[in-house]
Design a protein around this motif. Sequence first.
Motif, PDB file in Angstrom:
ATOM      1  N   GLN A 147      -2.564   6.154   8.281  1.00  0.00           N
ATOM      2  CA  GLN A 147      -3.180   6.836   7.144  1.00  0.00           C
ATOM      3  C   GLN A 147      -4.700   6.855   7.260  1.00  0.00           C
ATOM      4  O   GLN A 147      -5.340   7.883   7.015  1.00  0.00           O
ATOM      5  CB  GLN A 147      -2.729   6.183   5.841  1.00  0.00           C
ATOM      6  CG  GLN A 147      -1.223   6.310   5.634  1.00  0.00           C
ATOM      7  CD  GLN A 147      -0.745   5.563   4.410  1.00  0.00           C
ATOM      8  OE1 GLN A 147      -1.170   5.870   3.306  1.00  0.00           O
ATOM      9  NE2 GLN A 147       0.121   4.592   4.603  1.00  0.00           N
ATOM     10  N   GLU A 148      -5.306   5.726   7.630  1.00  0.00           N
ATOM     11  CA  GLU A 148      -6.754   5.685   7.823  1.00  0.00           C
ATOM     12  C   GLU A 148      -7.160   6.544   9.027  1.00  0.00           C
ATOM     13  O   GLU A 148      -8.193   7.212   8.987  1.00  0.00           O
ATOM     14  CB  GLU A 148      -7.238   4.249   8.009  1.00  0.00           C
ATOM     15  CG  GLU A 148      -7.230   3.457   6.728  1.00  0.00           C
ATOM     16  CD  GLU A 148      -7.740   2.039   6.872  1.00  0.00           C
ATOM     17  OE1 GLU A 148      -8.089   1.445   5.843  1.00  0.00           O
ATOM     18  OE2 GLU A 148      -7.809   1.509   8.013  1.00  0.00           O
ATOM     19  N   GLN A 184      -2.528   6.001   1.266  1.00  0.00           N
ATOM     20  CA  GLN A 184      -3.973   6.115   1.426  1.00  0.00           C
ATOM     21  C   GLN A 184      -4.227   7.550   1.843  1.00  0.00           C
ATOM     22  O   GLN A 184      -3.520   8.099   2.685  1.00  0.00           O
ATOM     23  CB  GLN A 184      -4.495   5.156   2.491  1.00  0.00           C
ATOM     24  CG  GLN A 184      -5.995   5.146   2.678  1.00  0.00           C
ATOM     25  CD  GLN A 184      -6.527   6.271   3.550  1.00  0.00           C
ATOM     26  OE1 GLN A 184      -5.875   6.724   4.465  1.00  0.00           O
ATOM     27  NE2 GLN A 184      -7.726   6.726   3.241  1.00  0.00           N
ATOM     28  N   TYR A 222     -13.398   3.999   9.489  1.00  0.00           N
ATOM     29  CA  TYR A 222     -12.871   2.769   8.892  1.00  0.00           C
ATOM     30  C   TYR A 222     -13.235   1.607   9.811  1.00  0.00           C
ATOM     31  O   TYR A 222     -12.628   1.410  10.862  1.00  0.00           O
ATOM     32  CB  TYR A 222     -11.366   2.884   8.657  1.00  0.00           C
ATOM     33  CG  TYR A 222     -11.069   3.925   7.602  1.00  0.00           C
ATOM     34  CD1 TYR A 222     -11.050   3.578   6.257  1.00  0.00           C
ATOM     35  CD2 TYR A 222     -10.882   5.256   7.939  1.00  0.00           C
ATOM     36  CE1 TYR A 222     -10.830   4.530   5.272  1.00  0.00           C
ATOM     37  CE2 TYR A 222     -10.663   6.216   6.964  1.00  0.00           C
ATOM     38  CZ  TYR A 222     -10.638   5.857   5.652  1.00  0.00           C
ATOM     39  OH  TYR A 222     -10.432   6.807   4.681  1.00  0.00           O
ATOM     40  N   SER A 246      -7.283  10.145   7.884  1.00  0.00           N
ATOM     41  CA  SER A 246      -8.498  10.407   7.099  1.00  0.00           C
ATOM     42  C   SER A 246      -9.718  10.504   7.998  1.00  0.00           C
ATOM     43  O   SER A 246     -10.613  11.327   7.768  1.00  0.00           O
ATOM     44  CB  SER A 246      -8.697   9.312   6.048  1.00  0.00           C
ATOM     45  OG  SER A 246      -7.654   9.338   5.110  1.00  0.00           O
ATOM     46  N   LEU A 291       0.879  -1.168   0.000  1.00  0.00           N
ATOM     47  CA  LEU A 291       0.000   0.000   0.000  1.00  0.00           C
ATOM     48  C   LEU A 291       0.916   1.218   0.000  1.00  0.00           C
ATOM     49  O   LEU A 291       1.521   1.550   1.013  1.00  0.00           O
ATOM     50  CB  LEU A 291      -0.904   0.015   1.226  1.00  0.00           C
ATOM     51  CG  LEU A 291      -1.750   1.273   1.423  1.00  0.00           C
ATOM     52  CD1 LEU A 291      -2.778   1.419   0.317  1.00  0.00           C
ATOM     53  CD2 LEU A 291      -2.416   1.260   2.782  1.00  0.00           C
ATOM     54  N   TYR A 313      -6.760   4.830  -2.450  1.00  0.00           N
ATOM     55  CA  TYR A 313      -5.717   3.846  -2.143  1.00  0.00           C
ATOM     56  C   TYR A 313      -4.822   3.653  -3.363  1.00  0.00           C
ATOM     57  O   TYR A 313      -5.319   3.392  -4.454  1.00  0.00           O
ATOM     58  CB  TYR A 313      -6.343   2.499  -1.774  1.00  0.00           C
ATOM     59  CG  TYR A 313      -7.243   2.571  -0.573  1.00  0.00           C
ATOM     60  CD1 TYR A 313      -6.756   2.288   0.690  1.00  0.00           C
ATOM     61  CD2 TYR A 313      -8.574   2.940  -0.709  1.00  0.00           C
ATOM     62  CE1 TYR A 313      -7.587   2.367   1.801  1.00  0.00           C
ATOM     63  CE2 TYR A 313      -9.407   3.020   0.397  1.00  0.00           C
ATOM     64  CZ  TYR A 313      -8.907   2.733   1.644  1.00  0.00           C
ATOM     65  OH  TYR A 313      -9.725   2.812   2.736  1.00  0.00           O
ATOM     66  N   SER A 363     -12.119   8.035  -0.285  1.00  0.00           N
ATOM     67  CA  SER A 363     -10.906   7.453   0.269  1.00  0.00           C
ATOM     68  C   SER A 363     -10.128   6.850  -0.903  1.00  0.00           C
ATOM     69  O   SER A 363     -10.681   6.069  -1.679  1.00  0.00           O
ATOM     70  CB  SER A 363     -11.251   6.374   1.295  1.00  0.00           C
ATOM     71  OG  SER A 363     -10.096   5.940   1.959  1.00  0.00           O
ATOM     72  N   ALA A 417      -1.660   0.942   6.543  1.00  0.00           N
ATOM     73  CA  ALA A 417      -2.891   1.733   6.514  1.00  0.00           C
ATOM     74  C   ALA A 417      -3.237   2.301   7.886  1.00  0.00           C
ATOM     75  O   ALA A 417      -4.104   3.176   7.989  1.00  0.00           O
ATOM     76  CB  ALA A 417      -4.054   0.889   6.006  1.00  0.00           C
TER      77      ALA A 417
END
Length: 158
Positions: free
Chosen positions: A110-111, A54, A122, A114, A51, A69, A67, A107
């Motif tokens: 990063q998630e 993100q 998430y 967000s 990844l 990716y 979102s 992630a």
Amino acid sequence: MQGRSSAWLVKHELVHRSLGFDYQRIETLQIKSEDWHSIAVISYVYGYNYLRSQCAYDVEPGGLLVSVYHLTRIQYDVDQSEEVCIKVFVPRRNPIIPSIFWIWKSADFQERESYDMLGIHYQNHPRMKRILMPESWIGWPLRKDYIAPNFYEIQDAH
């Protein structure tokens, strides 16, 4: 024009929409939130083992949240890695997307960022809490309809 990833998803009867290619010729796909977890797992099995990033953004005031990716297939015997960009659009009233933390550990922060900035939740993320703003902060600062408070509480640095 259909790209390699889109053709692969069509072959396996996975619902998506091709958004074309960006300026670096990276294929961009749009998928539904409810399909994201299964497509993420399948993408990992297919070889997208990294990844790259993100992020998320607000399309317009009162509109959808997205979102994004960037997945990369890294192989040792190949000079140029293969990449795909996947966008998951969600309504701003109930922005829920399955977390991919359990597939790609990168992630995690990063998630959370967000979530902190745009309020996208998430689902099944192990630590879904604010990462940049104080826990007491009200609202989502990067939403285009966010109204900034006219005061800021001074907090101790200790």
